[in-house]
Design a protein around this motif. Structure first.
Motif, PDB file in Angstrom:
ATOM      1  N   GLN A 123      47.546  28.399  54.168  1.00 50.56           N
ATOM      2  CA  GLN A 123      47.498  29.548  54.926  1.00 50.56           C
ATOM      3  C   GLN A 123      46.708  30.683  53.592  1.00 50.56           C
ATOM      4  OE1 GLN A 123      51.448  31.514  55.043  1.00 50.56           O
ATOM      5  NE2 GLN A 123      50.233  32.563  56.303  1.00 50.56           N
ATOM      6  N   LEU A 124      46.781  30.559  52.628  1.00 48.09           N
ATOM      7  CA  LEU A 124      46.121  30.658  51.646  1.00 48.09           C
ATOM      8  C   LEU A 124      44.153  30.819  51.516  1.00 48.09           C
ATOM      9  CD1 LEU A 124      45.892  32.863  48.849  1.00 48.09           C
ATOM     10  CD2 LEU A 124      46.340  30.765  47.231  1.00 48.09           C
ATOM     11  N   CYS A 125      43.715  29.445  52.185  1.00 45.63           N
ATOM     12  CA  CYS A 125      42.269  28.940  51.284  1.00 45.63           C
ATOM     13  C   CYS A 125      42.165  28.835  52.692  1.00 45.63           C
ATOM     14  CB  CYS A 125      42.378  27.217  51.191  1.00 45.63           C
ATOM     15  SG  CYS A 125      43.176  27.318  49.949  1.00 45.63           S
ATOM     16  N   ALA A 126      42.473  29.643  54.253  1.00 45.51           N
ATOM     17  CA  ALA A 126      42.858  29.506  55.460  1.00 45.51           C
ATOM     18  C   ALA A 126      40.855  30.364  55.787  1.00 45.51           C
ATOM     19  CB  ALA A 126      43.489  29.438  56.475  1.00 45.51           C
ATOM     20  N   GLY A 127      41.244  32.050  54.673  1.00 47.65           N
ATOM     21  CA  GLY A 127      40.405  32.337  55.164  1.00 47.65           C
ATOM     22  C   GLY A 127      39.278  32.786  54.063  1.00 47.65           C
ATOM     23  N   LEU A 128      38.443  31.459  53.763  1.00 47.68           N
ATOM     24  CA  LEU A 128      37.866  31.509  52.810  1.00 47.68           C
ATOM     25  C   LEU A 128      36.397  31.252  53.523  1.00 47.68           C
ATOM     26  CD1 LEU A 128      37.005  30.012  49.129  1.00 47.68           C
ATOM     27  CD2 LEU A 128      37.034  27.827  50.070  1.00 47.68           C
ATOM     28  N   THR A 129      35.684  32.139  52.848  1.00 46.09           N
ATOM     29  CA  THR A 129      34.659  32.280  53.494  1.00 46.09           C
ATOM     30  C   THR A 129      33.410  31.987  52.376  1.00 46.09           C
ATOM     31  OG1 THR A 129      33.745  34.386  51.806  1.00 46.09           O
ATOM     32  CG2 THR A 129      35.226  34.590  54.076  1.00 46.09           C
ATOM     33  N   GLN A 130      32.097  31.730  52.577  1.00 43.44           N
ATOM     34  CA  GLN A 130      30.563  30.629  52.348  1.00 43.44           C
ATOM     35  C   GLN A 130      30.502  31.900  50.943  1.00 43.44           C
ATOM     36  OE1 GLN A 130      29.778  28.465  52.241  1.00 43.44           O
ATOM     37  NE2 GLN A 130      27.551  28.515  50.716  1.00 43.44           N
ATOM     38  N   ARG A 131      30.702  33.337  50.886  1.00 45.61           N
ATOM     39  CA  ARG A 131      29.761  34.404  50.452  1.00 45.61           C
ATOM     40  C   ARG A 131      31.230  33.926  48.766  1.00 45.61           C
ATOM     41  NH1 ARG A 131      28.219  39.242  49.074  1.00 45.61           N
ATOM     42  NH2 ARG A 131      28.436  39.587  47.016  1.00 45.61           N
ATOM     43  N   GLN A 132      32.273  34.179  49.212  1.00 47.52           N
ATOM     44  CA  GLN A 132      33.423  33.479  47.925  1.00 47.52           C
ATOM     45  C   GLN A 132      33.225  32.189  47.455  1.00 47.52           C
ATOM     46  OE1 GLN A 132      37.178  33.358  50.454  1.00 47.52           O
ATOM     47  NE2 GLN A 132      37.144  35.426  50.323  1.00 47.52           N
ATOM     48  N   ARG A 133      32.916  31.329  48.690  1.00 49.02           N
ATOM     49  CA  ARG A 133      31.999  30.165  47.855  1.00 49.02           C
ATOM     50  C   ARG A 133      31.109  30.488  46.384  1.00 49.02           C
ATOM     51  NH1 ARG A 133      33.423  24.600  49.934  1.00 49.02           N
ATOM     52  NH2 ARG A 133      34.957  25.326  51.899  1.00 49.02           N
ATOM     53  N   GLU A 134      30.483  31.418  47.170  1.00 48.30           N
ATOM     54  CA  GLU A 134      29.775  31.631  46.176  1.00 48.30           C
ATOM     55  C   GLU A 134      29.358  32.273  45.055  1.00 48.30           C
ATOM     56  OE1 GLU A 134      26.413  33.226  49.070  1.00 48.30           O
ATOM     57  OE2 GLU A 134      26.342  31.437  49.482  1.00 48.30           O
ATOM     58  N   ASP A 135      30.311  33.363  45.246  1.00 47.28           N
ATOM     59  CA  ASP A 135      30.561  34.124  43.541  1.00 47.28           C
ATOM     60  C   ASP A 135      31.980  33.492  42.642  1.00 47.28           C
ATOM     61  OD1 ASP A 135      29.827  36.222  45.522  1.00 47.28           O
ATOM     62  OD2 ASP A 135      31.883  36.705  46.018  1.00 47.28           O
ATOM     63  N   ARG A 136      32.150  32.495  43.044  1.00 45.00           N
ATOM     64  CA  ARG A 136      32.809  31.157  42.524  1.00 45.00           C
ATOM     65  C   ARG A 136      32.029  30.970  40.593  1.00 45.00           C
ATOM     66  NH1 ARG A 136      33.910  25.813  41.187  1.00 45.00           N
ATOM     67  NH2 ARG A 136      31.528  25.570  42.310  1.00 45.00           N
ATOM     68  N   LEU A 137      31.276  30.893  40.616  1.00 40.43           N
ATOM     69  CA  LEU A 137      30.738  31.083  39.545  1.00 40.43           C
ATOM     70  C   LEU A 137      30.306  31.715  38.434  1.00 40.43           C
ATOM     71  CD1 LEU A 137      27.893  27.532  40.418  1.00 40.43           C
ATOM     72  CD2 LEU A 137      30.626  27.962  39.319  1.00 40.43           C
ATOM     73  N   GLY A 138      30.209  32.506  39.492  1.00 41.24           N
ATOM     74  CA  GLY A 138      29.667  34.332  38.987  1.00 41.24           C
ATOM     75  C   GLY A 138      30.965  34.624  37.529  1.00 41.24           C
ATOM     76  N   TYR A 139      32.561  34.275  38.940  1.00 42.18           N
ATOM     77  CA  TYR A 139      33.012  34.693  38.067  1.00 42.18           C
ATOM     78  C   TYR A 139      32.893  33.831  36.944  1.00 42.18           C
ATOM     79  CZ  TYR A 139      35.079  37.190  42.167  1.00 42.18           C
ATOM     80  OH  TYR A 139      35.720  37.932  42.947  1.00 42.18           O
ATOM     81  N   LEU A 140      33.552  32.131  36.684  1.00 44.45           N
ATOM     82  CA  LEU A 140      33.428  31.945  35.745  1.00 44.45           C
ATOM     83  C   LEU A 140      32.467  32.406  34.434  1.00 44.45           C
ATOM     84  CD1 LEU A 140      34.361  28.898  34.004  1.00 44.45           C
ATOM     85  CD2 LEU A 140      32.559  27.961  35.256  1.00 44.45           C
ATOM     86  N   ALA A 141      31.523  32.729  35.341  1.00 44.84           N
ATOM     87  CA  ALA A 141      30.084  32.760  33.863  1.00 44.84           C
ATOM     88  C   ALA A 141      30.462  34.242  33.517  1.00 44.84           C
ATOM     89  CB  ALA A 141      28.836  33.171  34.490  1.00 44.84           C
ATOM     90  N   ALA A 142      31.447  34.704  33.568  1.00 46.26           N
ATOM     91  CA  ALA A 142      32.017  36.304  33.014  1.00 46.26           C
ATOM     92  C   ALA A 142      33.288  35.401  32.170  1.00 46.26           C
ATOM     93  CB  ALA A 142      32.788  37.530  34.533  1.00 46.26           C
ATOM     94  N   ALA A 143      33.850  34.758  32.419  1.00 45.68           N
ATOM     95  CA  ALA A 143      35.262  33.471  31.940  1.00 45.68           C
ATOM     96  C   ALA A 143      34.273  33.917  30.651  1.00 45.68           C
ATOM     97  CB  ALA A 143      35.551  33.255  32.446  1.00 45.68           C
ATOM     98  N   ALA A 144      33.347  33.465  31.078  1.00 50.66           N
ATOM     99  CA  ALA A 144      32.873  32.083  29.619  1.00 50.66           C
ATOM    100  C   ALA A 144      32.678  33.319  28.365  1.00 50.66           C
ATOM    101  CB  ALA A 144      31.734  31.125  30.425  1.00 50.66           C
ATOM    102  N   GLN A 145      31.671  33.915  29.240  1.00 48.83           N
ATOM    103  CA  GLN A 145      31.137  34.968  28.196  1.00 48.83           C
ATOM    104  C   GLN A 145      32.281  35.718  27.682  1.00 48.83           C
ATOM    105  OE1 GLN A 145      28.465  36.989  31.082  1.00 48.83           O
ATOM    106  NE2 GLN A 145      27.124  35.304  31.543  1.00 48.83           N
ATOM    107  N   GLY A 146      33.028  36.521  28.224  1.00 44.13           N
ATOM    108  CA  GLY A 146      34.461  36.321  27.494  1.00 44.13           C
ATOM    109  C   GLY A 146      34.821  36.149  26.523  1.00 44.13           C
ATOM    110  N   GLY A 147      35.113  35.284  26.322  1.00 43.00           N
ATOM    111  CA  GLY A 147      35.818  33.638  25.408  1.00 43.00           C
ATOM    112  C   GLY A 147      36.959  33.787  26.323  1.00 43.00           C
ATOM    113  N   VAL A 148      37.343  33.133  27.449  1.00 42.02           N
ATOM    114  CA  VAL A 148      38.912  33.092  27.784  1.00 42.02           C
ATOM    115  C   VAL A 148      38.685  31.124  27.229  1.00 42.02           C
ATOM    116  CG1 VAL A 148      39.990  32.489  30.122  1.00 42.02           C
ATOM    117  CG2 VAL A 148      38.586  34.610  29.675  1.00 42.02           C
ATOM    118  N   PRO A 149      40.137  30.762  26.733  1.00 44.42           N
ATOM    119  CA  PRO A 149      39.919  29.853  26.202  1.00 44.42           C
ATOM    120  C   PRO A 149      40.022  28.643  27.248  1.00 44.42           C
ATOM    121  CG  PRO A 149      41.507  30.660  24.858  1.00 44.42           C
ATOM    122  CD  PRO A 149      41.139  32.234  25.890  1.00 44.42           C
ATOM    123  N   GLY A 150      38.705  27.874  27.048  1.00 47.55           N
ATOM    124  CA  GLY A 150      38.776  26.665  27.630  1.00 47.55           C
ATOM    125  C   GLY A 150      38.270  26.936  28.998  1.00 47.55           C
ATOM    126  N   ALA A 151      36.830  28.334  29.182  1.00 45.13           N
ATOM    127  CA  ALA A 151      36.043  28.588  30.589  1.00 45.13           C
ATOM    128  C   ALA A 151      34.855  27.569  30.091  1.00 45.13           C
ATOM    129  CB  ALA A 151      36.105  30.197  30.520  1.00 45.13           C
TER     130      ALA A 151
END
Length: 284
Positions: A123-151
């Motif tokens: 139910q949660l993932c039914a609304g997953l859009t292509q734009r959200q798929r593309e945003d995924r790596l942007g979130y990861l880059a922000a986490a890695a640059q921010g020093g989040v452990p494991g990112a």
């Protein structure tokens, strides 16, 4: 019949209330009235009479929070930790839509997902859009640059812009080269702060020539020594340290005494930072 009884009850309740408010008893009778009110058993309120014919209202079912709403809340905070949570939320949806389960979650739980858990994830993932798929790596880059452990380690594993094949197929591409420099810089910064996932990732990367870095035995040995000392702190007595000399003597043998000394100094700095973070006493 019910409507008639309801009307009578409402009228009686309103009349009683008005009489009590607007026509108080004479002063001499006030104590008795007050005492009577205090002693009277608690009856139904006026509001309850107004709902004589109403069926009890069932508790409202909680409205599921959509994927888009969760992502909006996480993005609005501007925190690297929330950016990492957004990445994981999207990554879980991509994995679930591909496999129908979340292997990582099942590993953590020590069991398979239940039908209810799968239905909720679906139910949660039914609304997953292509734009959200593309945003995924942007979130990861922000986490890695921010020093989040494991990112930083996950950033490396994703490959340049999510395309691992680019390391093999376009090694001289300036964008790929820039991505590699960024990936190693993030890992190095985190390793210097004693983030153990990054320390381990760099140790393994520098052990041999690879697609991101070339073999660097002194670097690998420095990270190895740091992990050995940290795990000496962590492991219970009698538990074998996987980074002890008998497993890695071949690496030490490749180094000159000067390189070994430099690696030991590097390791000591990382271990000191780890003990500072965890509140463990420094060893003399």
């Amino acid at each position: 019949m019910n409507n008639k009884l309801t009307g009578i009850a409402i009228a009686a309740a309103i009349a009683a209330a008005l009489a009590f408010v607007y026509w108080p008893a004479p002063d001499g009778d006030a104590p008795q009235v007050a005492a009577g009110i205090a002693a009277a058993p608690q009856g139904r309120s006026l509001a309850s009479y107004l709902n004589l014919d109403a069926a009890p209202m069932p508790a409202a079912a909680p409205v599921p929070v959509t994927l888009a709403q969760q992502l909006a809340r996480l993005a609005a905070s501007g925190k690297p930790e929330d950016a990492y949570a957004a990445y994981n939320l999207l990554d879980d949806c991509i994995v679930f839509q591909r496999e129908g389960r979340l292997p990582g979650l099942e590993f953590e739980l020590g069991r398979e997902m239940t039908a209810e858990e799968k239905a909720a994830q679906q139910q949660l993932c039914a609304g997953l859009t292509q734009r959200q798929r593309e945003d995924r790596l942007g979130y990861l880059a922000a986490a890695a640059q921010g020093g989040v452990p494991g990112a930083a380690t996950i950033f490396l594993s994703e490959g340049p812009f999510g395309d691992r094949s680019a390391l093999r197929n376009r090694p001289d591409d300036p964008l790929v080269q820039a991505w590699k420099r960024q990936a190693i810089a993030q890992l190095t910064a985190q390793a210097d702060e004693a983030e153990l996932t990054s320390v381990s990732t760099l140790m393994m990367a520098y052990l041999r020539d690879g697609e991101v870095v070339q073999k660097d035995a002194p670097q690998a040995y420095g990270y190895l020594l740091a992990l050995r000392q940290v795990y000496d702190d962590i492991l219970a007595p009698g538990v074998t340290n996987p980074y002890q000399d008998e497993y890695w003597h071949w690496l030490q043998a490749e180094l000159t005494p000067e390189q070994q000394a430099a690696a030991a100094a590097k390791a000591q700095a990382i271990v000191a930072k780890y003990r500072q973070h965890t509140g463990r006493p420094a060893h003399g």
